[in-house]
Design a protein around this motif. Structure first.
Motif, PDB file in Angstrom:
ATOM      1  N   TYR A 119      -0.189  -3.013   7.461  1.00  0.00           N
ATOM      2  CA  TYR A 119      -0.430  -3.424   6.076  1.00  0.00           C
ATOM      3  C   TYR A 119       0.420  -2.516   5.216  1.00  0.00           C
ATOM      4  O   TYR A 119       0.257  -1.291   5.232  1.00  0.00           O
ATOM      5  N   MET A 120       1.348  -3.091   4.474  1.00  0.00           N
ATOM      6  CA  MET A 120       2.374  -2.298   3.801  1.00  0.00           C
ATOM      7  C   MET A 120       2.706  -2.900   2.440  1.00  0.00           C
ATOM      8  O   MET A 120       2.361  -4.053   2.149  1.00  0.00           O
ATOM      9  N   ASN A 121       3.392  -2.132   1.618  1.00  0.00           N
ATOM     10  CA  ASN A 121       3.792  -2.713   0.339  1.00  0.00           C
ATOM     11  C   ASN A 121       4.998  -3.630   0.532  1.00  0.00           C
ATOM     12  O   ASN A 121       5.657  -3.589   1.579  1.00  0.00           O
ATOM     13  N   PRO A 122       5.283  -4.489  -0.440  1.00  0.00           N
ATOM     14  CA  PRO A 122       6.362  -5.471  -0.270  1.00  0.00           C
ATOM     15  C   PRO A 122       7.729  -4.854   0.022  1.00  0.00           C
ATOM     16  O   PRO A 122       8.506  -5.407   0.804  1.00  0.00           O
ATOM     17  N   ALA A 139       6.258 -11.105   8.551  1.00  0.00           N
ATOM     18  CA  ALA A 139       5.136 -11.264   7.615  1.00  0.00           C
ATOM     19  C   ALA A 139       4.227 -12.384   8.103  1.00  0.00           C
ATOM     20  O   ALA A 139       4.698 -13.466   8.465  1.00  0.00           O
ATOM     21  N   ALA A 140       2.925 -12.139   8.096  1.00  0.00           N
ATOM     22  CA  ALA A 140       1.966 -13.130   8.599  1.00  0.00           C
ATOM     23  C   ALA A 140       0.980 -13.588   7.528  1.00  0.00           C
ATOM     24  O   ALA A 140       0.779 -14.788   7.330  1.00  0.00           O
ATOM     25  N   VAL A 141       0.358 -12.641   6.843  1.00  0.00           N
ATOM     26  CA  VAL A 141      -0.629 -12.972   5.816  1.00  0.00           C
ATOM     27  C   VAL A 141      -0.495 -11.979   4.672  1.00  0.00           C
ATOM     28  O   VAL A 141       0.125 -10.921   4.804  1.00  0.00           O
ATOM     29  N   ARG A 142      -1.105 -12.324   3.550  1.00  0.00           N
ATOM     30  CA  ARG A 142      -1.176 -11.390   2.424  1.00  0.00           C
ATOM     31  C   ARG A 142      -2.350 -11.779   1.534  1.00  0.00           C
ATOM     32  O   ARG A 142      -2.946 -12.855   1.688  1.00  0.00           O
ATOM     33  N   ALA A 143      -2.668 -10.916   0.598  1.00  0.00           N
ATOM     34  CA  ALA A 143      -3.719 -11.220  -0.366  1.00  0.00           C
ATOM     35  C   ALA A 143      -3.270 -12.347  -1.284  1.00  0.00           C
ATOM     36  O   ALA A 143      -2.092 -12.451  -1.634  1.00  0.00           O
ATOM     37  N   ASP A 144      -4.221 -13.189  -1.657  1.00  0.00           N
ATOM     38  CA  ASP A 144      -3.925 -14.306  -2.555  1.00  0.00           C
ATOM     39  C   ASP A 144      -3.883 -13.808  -3.999  1.00  0.00           C
ATOM     40  O   ASP A 144      -4.707 -14.167  -4.841  1.00  0.00           O
ATOM     41  N   LYS A 145      -2.949 -12.924  -4.245  1.00  0.00           N
ATOM     42  CA  LYS A 145      -2.756 -12.410  -5.599  1.00  0.00           C
ATOM     43  C   LYS A 145      -1.377 -11.783  -5.681  1.00  0.00           C
ATOM     44  O   LYS A 145      -0.705 -11.605  -4.669  1.00  0.00           O
ATOM     45  N   MET A 146      -0.972 -11.482  -6.894  1.00  0.00           N
ATOM     46  CA  MET A 146       0.298 -10.815  -7.104  1.00  0.00           C
ATOM     47  C   MET A 146       0.024  -9.334  -7.391  1.00  0.00           C
ATOM     48  O   MET A 146      -1.079  -8.947  -7.783  1.00  0.00           O
ATOM     49  N   TYR A 172       0.771   0.698 -19.579  1.00  0.00           N
ATOM     50  CA  TYR A 172       1.838  -0.269 -19.305  1.00  0.00           C
ATOM     51  C   TYR A 172       1.547  -0.991 -17.998  1.00  0.00           C
ATOM     52  O   TYR A 172       1.013  -0.403 -17.052  1.00  0.00           O
ATOM     53  N   THR A 173       1.900  -2.278 -17.963  1.00  0.00           N
ATOM     54  CA  THR A 173       1.755  -3.100 -16.758  1.00  0.00           C
ATOM     55  C   THR A 173       3.063  -3.840 -16.507  1.00  0.00           C
ATOM     56  O   THR A 173       3.631  -4.433 -17.421  1.00  0.00           O
ATOM     57  N   THR A 174       3.551  -3.825 -15.273  1.00  0.00           N
ATOM     58  CA  THR A 174       4.840  -4.444 -14.938  1.00  0.00           C
ATOM     59  C   THR A 174       4.707  -5.944 -14.700  1.00  0.00           C
ATOM     60  O   THR A 174       3.606  -6.501 -14.684  1.00  0.00           O
ATOM     61  N   ASP A 175       5.833  -6.577 -14.440  1.00  0.00           N
ATOM     62  CA  ASP A 175       5.847  -7.967 -13.987  1.00  0.00           C
ATOM     63  C   ASP A 175       5.185  -8.065 -12.608  1.00  0.00           C
ATOM     64  O   ASP A 175       5.001  -7.052 -11.929  1.00  0.00           O
ATOM     65  N   ALA A 176       4.855  -9.286 -12.191  1.00  0.00           N
ATOM     66  CA  ALA A 176       4.116  -9.499 -10.941  1.00  0.00           C
ATOM     67  C   ALA A 176       5.028  -9.936  -9.795  1.00  0.00           C
ATOM     68  O   ALA A 176       5.993 -10.679 -10.004  1.00  0.00           O
ATOM     69  N   TYR A 177       4.683  -9.488  -8.589  1.00  0.00           N
ATOM     70  CA  TYR A 177       5.408  -9.847  -7.367  1.00  0.00           C
ATOM     71  C   TYR A 177       4.395 -10.124  -6.255  1.00  0.00           C
ATOM     72  O   TYR A 177       3.233  -9.705  -6.349  1.00  0.00           O
ATOM     73  N   PRO A 178       4.817 -10.806  -5.168  1.00  0.00           N
ATOM     74  CA  PRO A 178       3.900 -11.044  -4.042  1.00  0.00           C
ATOM     75  C   PRO A 178       3.315  -9.737  -3.524  1.00  0.00           C
ATOM     76  O   PRO A 178       4.014  -8.736  -3.412  1.00  0.00           O
ATOM     77  N   SER A 179       2.030  -9.788  -3.200  1.00  0.00           N
ATOM     78  CA  SER A 179       1.307  -8.582  -2.822  1.00  0.00           C
ATOM     79  C   SER A 179       1.591  -8.128  -1.389  1.00  0.00           C
ATOM     80  O   SER A 179       2.337  -8.765  -0.649  1.00  0.00           O
ATOM     81  N   HIS A 180       0.945  -7.015  -1.005  1.00  0.00           N
ATOM     82  CA  HIS A 180       1.115  -6.379   0.307  1.00  0.00           C
ATOM     83  C   HIS A 180       0.872  -7.363   1.453  1.00  0.00           C
ATOM     84  O   HIS A 180      -0.200  -7.963   1.534  1.00  0.00           O
ATOM     85  N   PRO A 181       1.824  -7.490   2.372  1.00  0.00           N
ATOM     86  CA  PRO A 181       1.601  -8.325   3.552  1.00  0.00           C
ATOM     87  C   PRO A 181       1.069  -7.518   4.734  1.00  0.00           C
ATOM     88  O   PRO A 181       1.203  -6.298   4.791  1.00  0.00           O
TER      89      PRO A 181
END
Length: 271
Positions: A78-81, A95-102, A203-212
């Protein structure tokens, strides 16, 4: 003698073959003890569902985790993108699965949100980050400070890496630094109430696919399929421990946006 030989053969066939032990590496965003408590029931569930003993493993720092991951030291991880993009290139992790969020990076401070522009422009501002390659907490926040506000953290002397997200939050609360990088999930789970009460997300950044969760390619197709099915059907009360509502299928191509960001970061680093 013939009967004895047959008996020995039958005996050998009846002895169960030891299940393969698999190491699940988890990026150390928080303290190893806290992570062990969260992940232990999950590894137990995965072991029961797959018939293989799944062993939780983390490291004392994100840098140590990267070293082990990039050398192929985990069977699944389980790692960051950003870690995934590098691990896929170096060891062909899939990559197999990830959280259903950004995922979004955040910057926290003891200051109020409306002081953001003033504090980042100050040449005396001290920054804390968990590690050089923490994707959202470090890379994204640095990238957006540069591209959106013209603040190049890498050219400043006043930043420090402190090994984990929790260390960032504690450091800011205790005035070791003025601004710290993290992510929404670890901030929500930060357990030191006295410290957290002093912090604000500025501050909050733009969103990207979460940890797989990614698998080492040496695992058999059948085992990868069984592991993926187990993750996708994990009970709600277990994934809630990770502050995740749902796990969904993923694939290598989903992280092309991270590869694009990696190339932009490389250009910036060379300047």
């Amino acid at each position: 003698m013939k009967n004895i030989a047959i008996g020995l053969v039958l005996c050998a066939l009846s002895v169960p073959v030891a299940a393969e032990k698999l190491t699940l590496g988890v990026v150390p965003q928080q303290s190893p003890l806290k992570m062990f408590k969260v992940w232990k029931p999950i590894t137990k569930y995965l072991s029961e569902k797959t018939g293989h003993e799944i062993i939780f493993k983390t490291e004392k720092s994100i840098a140590e985790f990267e070293k082990t991951l990039y050398s192929g030291g985990y069977d699944l991880a389980y790692m960051n993108p950003y870690h995934f993009v590098v691990a896929n290139r170096k060891q062909d992790y899939q990559a197999a699965v990830r959280a259903d969020k950004m995922i979004r990076g955040i910057l926290v401070s003891k200051n109020e949100k409306d002081s953001f522009n003033k504090i980042i422009k100050s040449k005396t501002t001290r920054y804390l980050f968990p590690s050089p390659n923490a994707f959202a907490a470090t890379l994204l926040t640095k990238f957006e400070l540069l591209t959106k506000y013209g603040v190049d953290i890498n050219k400043q002397d006043s930043y420090q890496y402190v090994n984990s997200h929790d260390s960032v939050y504690s450091g800011i609360a205790r005035s070791t630094g003025d601004i710290g990088g993290g992510i929404q999930r670890t901030y929500a789970n930060f357990g030191k109430k006295k410290d957290k009460n002093q912090l604000n997300i500025i501050y909050t950044t733009d969103a990207y696919p979460s940890h797989p969760v990614a698998f080492k390619p040496s695992l058999s197709t059948e085992l990868q399929s069984n592991l993926k099915e187990a993750f996708l059907n994990i009970p709600d009360e277990l994934i809630a421990r990770l502050s995740i509502k749902k796990i969904i299928p993923s694939n290598n191509e989903e992280f092309d946006a991270i590869r694009d960001l990696e190339s932009k970061l490389a250009v910036i680093e060379r300047k």
